[in-house]
Design a protein around this motif. Sequence first.
Motif, mmCIF file in Angstrom:
data_model
loop_
_atom_site.group_PDB
_atom_site.id
_atom_site.type_symbol
_atom_site.label_atom_id
_atom_site.label_comp_id
_atom_site.label_asym_id
_atom_site.label_seq_id
_atom_site.Cartn_x
_atom_site.Cartn_y
_atom_site.Cartn_z
ATOM 1 N N LEU A 128 35.597 40.519 40.290
ATOM 2 C CA LEU A 128 36.429 41.483 39.564
ATOM 3 C C LEU A 128 37.258 42.406 40.465
ATOM 4 O O LEU A 128 38.470 42.552 40.242
ATOM 5 C CB LEU A 128 35.549 42.298 38.616
ATOM 6 C CG LEU A 128 36.230 43.220 37.608
ATOM 7 C CD1 LEU A 128 37.262 42.474 36.777
ATOM 8 C CD2 LEU A 128 35.198 43.860 36.693
ATOM 9 N N ASN B 102 40.063 40.464 42.011
ATOM 10 C CA ASN B 102 40.957 40.008 40.950
ATOM 11 C C ASN B 102 41.894 41.135 40.521
ATOM 12 O O ASN B 102 43.090 40.917 40.280
ATOM 13 C CB ASN B 102 40.142 39.509 39.746
ATOM 14 C CG ASN B 102 40.919 38.542 38.876
ATOM 15 O OD1 ASN B 102 42.020 38.117 39.217
ATOM 16 N ND2 ASN B 102 40.355 38.179 37.742
ATOM 17 N N THR C 244 46.032 40.891 40.770
ATOM 18 C CA THR C 244 46.909 41.011 39.595
ATOM 19 C C THR C 244 47.869 42.186 39.727
ATOM 20 O O THR C 244 49.019 42.099 39.289
ATOM 21 C CB THR C 244 46.085 41.174 38.295
ATOM 22 O OG1 THR C 244 45.143 42.228 38.455
ATOM 23 C CG2 THR C 244 45.365 39.895 37.947
ATOM 24 N N SER D 243 45.390 45.958 33.814
ATOM 25 C CA SER D 243 44.420 45.155 34.573
ATOM 26 C C SER D 243 43.027 45.774 34.537
ATOM 27 O O SER D 243 42.024 45.065 34.502
ATOM 28 C CB SER D 243 44.876 44.978 36.027
ATOM 29 O OG SER D 243 44.957 46.215 36.686
ATOM 30 N N LEU E 192 40.865 42.805 32.631
ATOM 31 C CA LEU E 192 40.028 42.006 33.530
ATOM 32 C C LEU E 192 38.524 42.208 33.308
ATOM 33 O O LEU E 192 37.780 41.225 33.252
ATOM 34 C CB LEU E 192 40.404 42.275 34.987
ATOM 35 C CG LEU E 192 41.828 41.857 35.387
ATOM 36 C CD1 LEU E 192 42.077 42.151 36.855
ATOM 37 C CD2 LEU E 192 42.076 40.382 35.100
ATOM 38 N N ASP F 234 41.672 35.269 33.108
ATOM 39 C CA ASP F 234 41.700 36.731 32.956
ATOM 40 C C ASP F 234 42.974 37.305 33.581
ATOM 41 O O ASP F 234 43.648 38.160 32.993
ATOM 42 C CB ASP F 234 40.487 37.368 33.642
ATOM 43 C CG ASP F 234 39.157 36.871 33.095
ATOM 44 O OD1 ASP F 234 39.150 36.310 31.984
ATOM 45 O OD2 ASP F 234 38.138 37.044 33.784
ATOM 46 N N ALA F 235 43.293 36.805 34.776
ATOM 47 C CA ALA F 235 44.467 37.305 35.499
ATOM 48 C C ALA F 235 45.760 36.965 34.766
ATOM 49 O O ALA F 235 46.675 37.800 34.692
ATOM 50 C CB ALA F 235 44.505 36.716 36.908
#
Length: 415
Positions: free
Chosen positions: A276, A279, A283, A293, A297, A393-394
């Motif tokens: 996470l 990520n 993003t 985000s 996320l 998710d991204a």
Amino acid sequence: MEKTKGKKKRSFPLAEQIFIALILAIIVGLLMQNHSAFADSYIKPFGTIFLNLVKFIVGPIVLFSIMAGVVSLSDVKKVGKIGGITLVYYFCTTAIATVIGLILANLFKGTFPALETSSLTYEAPEATKPMDVVVNIFPNNFLTPITESNMLQIIMMALLIGFAVILLGGVKAQKAIDTINLLNDIFMKIMEMILKLSPFGVFCLLCPVVAANGPKVIGSLAKVLLCAYIAYVLHALIVYSTAVRTMGDMSPAAFFKGMAPAMLFAFSSASSVGTLPINMECTQKLGATKEVSSFVLPLGATINMDGTAIYQGVCAVFIASCYGISLTLPQMITIVLTATLASIGTAGVPGAGMIMLAMVLTSVGLPVNGIALVAGVDRIFDMGRTTLNITGDASCAVIVSHILGKKAVKVAASR
């Protein structure tokens, strides 16, 4: 000498560092196959330490980043819009992922190995009841959600506190906003420090896995694994590429290039929650806003499981073929619906993939004992499905940011 001093050393981007670490882990792991106990005892602990540090920062990062995002929006309705778009996107991509998994599995079915099933035993984990899922979203203690890394409860806490600050208004609200932003910046800085250790962590996590299993880990299930990985790649190249191009106004090549560090880390660690922090960083570099985000996320790491949905479809067809059963169209539709809904039903539960598979098999009357056929290589499945999960998710974060940005431009132009 002056010229030499003036030259800057080339710094390797994080994606390159992680990729090099991943390749080294595979090479060293293969060389250490006869010393897997050493790798497990003396290399793996350092990987565990790194993963512990990542998990330690995830709770505070999610809590304060969502709070910072909510108070910066200054509008409860806008938060609702982000949540609505996100949930629709996640449900749709998960359903499509299950369909892709089923189609590929049926194409590969004739090549799947016929494994013996009479001696199989497997005790399925207890599935969470639908109403228990709803109840478990709401925390009964301020610290427990953070100590247990219960993402849904942390998100709920952050939303409640963020909404309260917005409704408070005035000078008091501004003081609270300043404090939230300060704490968010502090934990983000800690995250940066931890992420610098990513290549080292990736090496120490992956090397013992390769040393313990080596090429034999694939064994007779090579075709099943190949089927799943082809489905993972197709879903990413078709669904995510199309989505970020049409709804996010972004080149798929730019998207995947920007996501490389997070994807490599997810592949090595097989942990959506652990990936996470990196990520979020990827993003935001791709243009997703911090507010979006920080909400999309963590929610995705908890309920969006496209890779896991593909795994359900492939494994259901494989297990059915081992028992000499051909799945009917109604059964396949049931698998799609069950896998999509189960992605929320197993939110935040360790071993969610196995629990979801047990639910899917039960929904179409297949023996749950069949899970034992794939349990031995679950880690290999997990590496790919986690990578796909976090990439989905991204893509949602990029798309939601773009949609909200376009709406903001339209509103400004109409004034």
